[in-house]
Motif scaffolding. Structure first.
Motif, PDB file in Angstrom:
ATOM      1  N   LYS A 161       0.703  -1.261   0.013  1.00 26.74           N
ATOM      2  CA  LYS A 161      -0.069   0.068   0.066  1.00 26.74           C
ATOM      3  C   LYS A 161       0.888   1.315   0.132  1.00 26.74           C
ATOM      4  CE  LYS A 161      -3.761  -0.115   2.647  1.00 26.74           C
ATOM      5  NZ  LYS A 161      -4.620  -0.303   3.612  1.00 26.74           N
ATOM      6  N   GLN A 162       2.069   1.236   0.485  1.00 24.60           N
ATOM      7  CA  GLN A 162       2.967   2.315   0.704  1.00 24.60           C
ATOM      8  C   GLN A 162       4.009   2.289  -0.492  1.00 24.60           C
ATOM      9  OE1 GLN A 162       4.591   1.858   4.687  1.00 24.60           O
ATOM     10  NE2 GLN A 162       2.780   2.863   5.569  1.00 24.60           N
ATOM     11  N   GLU A 163       3.994   1.510  -1.470  1.00 24.77           N
ATOM     12  CA  GLU A 163       4.979   1.475  -2.652  1.00 24.77           C
ATOM     13  C   GLU A 163       4.813   2.951  -3.456  1.00 24.77           C
ATOM     14  OE1 GLU A 163       5.998  -2.560  -4.437  1.00 24.77           O
ATOM     15  OE2 GLU A 163       3.791  -2.368  -4.416  1.00 24.77           O
ATOM     16  N   GLU A 164       5.634   3.239  -4.431  1.00 25.76           N
ATOM     17  CA  GLU A 164       5.808   4.437  -5.202  1.00 25.76           C
ATOM     18  C   GLU A 164       4.432   4.186  -6.027  1.00 25.76           C
ATOM     19  OE1 GLU A 164       8.247   6.034  -8.712  1.00 25.76           O
ATOM     20  OE2 GLU A 164       9.325   5.445  -6.927  1.00 25.76           O
ATOM     21  N   LYS A 165       3.997   3.083  -6.386  1.00 29.63           N
ATOM     22  CA  LYS A 165       3.020   2.838  -7.127  1.00 29.63           C
ATOM     23  C   LYS A 165       2.021   1.949  -6.198  1.00 29.63           C
ATOM     24  CE  LYS A 165       1.178   1.358 -11.786  1.00 29.63           C
ATOM     25  NZ  LYS A 165       1.516   0.591 -12.903  1.00 29.63           N
ATOM     26  N   PRO A 166       1.255   2.424  -5.289  1.00 26.35           N
ATOM     27  CA  PRO A 166       0.424   1.720  -4.473  1.00 26.35           C
ATOM     28  C   PRO A 166      -0.482   0.840  -5.226  1.00 26.35           C
ATOM     29  CG  PRO A 166       0.141   4.200  -3.885  1.00 26.35           C
ATOM     30  CD  PRO A 166       0.844   3.934  -5.351  1.00 26.35           C
ATOM     31  N   ARG A 167      -0.455  -0.246  -4.398  1.00 25.67           N
ATOM     32  CA  ARG A 167      -1.757  -1.542  -4.495  1.00 25.67           C
ATOM     33  C   ARG A 167      -2.759  -1.437  -3.922  1.00 25.67           C
ATOM     34  NH1 ARG A 167       2.507  -6.386  -6.188  1.00 25.67           N
ATOM     35  NH2 ARG A 167       4.281  -5.261  -6.195  1.00 25.67           N
TER      36      ARG A 167
END
Length: 129
Positions: free
Chosen positions: A104-110
């Motif tokens: 959820k906190q990735e550069e491109k959130p999932r």
């Protein structure tokens, strides 16, 4: 570091690896690699022999597990499915929650959906909420 200093620790590590169902050859090779690297090594100033030994173990474990950081798999066209399996009490639920937060906190959130399938431990469902 002498062989005498580390034999007890190596026996404990070997026993732990075998109890965790690590292949006998893998465990033996890892222990031999650690022993080969540690015996005769000069201890760095300001570091205890135990700390030096732990560092050697950490490096060998990292090496045997691949040593490289790889990005988490991602299916760009749809749903990415990750199945978490393991023995009871090994931290799968906690690791899954941490993995969900990471995604959820990735550069491109999932968007994350967790499904609790542990029918023997109903508290796992509550833990994922």
């Amino acid at each position: 570091i002498t062989s005498k200093n580390i034999e007890t620790a190596l026996k404990d590590v070997r026993r732990s690896l075998l109890e965790a169902d690590v292949n006998l050859n893998v465990a033996t090779n890892l222990i031999n690699d650690i022993r080969e690297r540690a015996v005769g090594m000069e201890v760095t100033e300001g570091v205890s022999p135990a700390q030096q030994f732990v560092k050697i173990m950490q490096e060998e474990l990292t090496d045997i597990l691949g040593g490289n950081v790889a990005p988490l798999a991602r299916n760009e066209d749809g749903i990415t499915t990750i199945l978490m399996t393991g023995l009871q009490g090994t931290g799968k639920t906690t690791a899954t929650a941490k993995l969900a937060l990471y995604c959820k906190q990735e550069e491109k959130p999932r968007k994350v959906l967790l499904v609790a399938c542990d029918v023997y431990r109903p508290a796992a469902i509550d833990q994922l909420e």
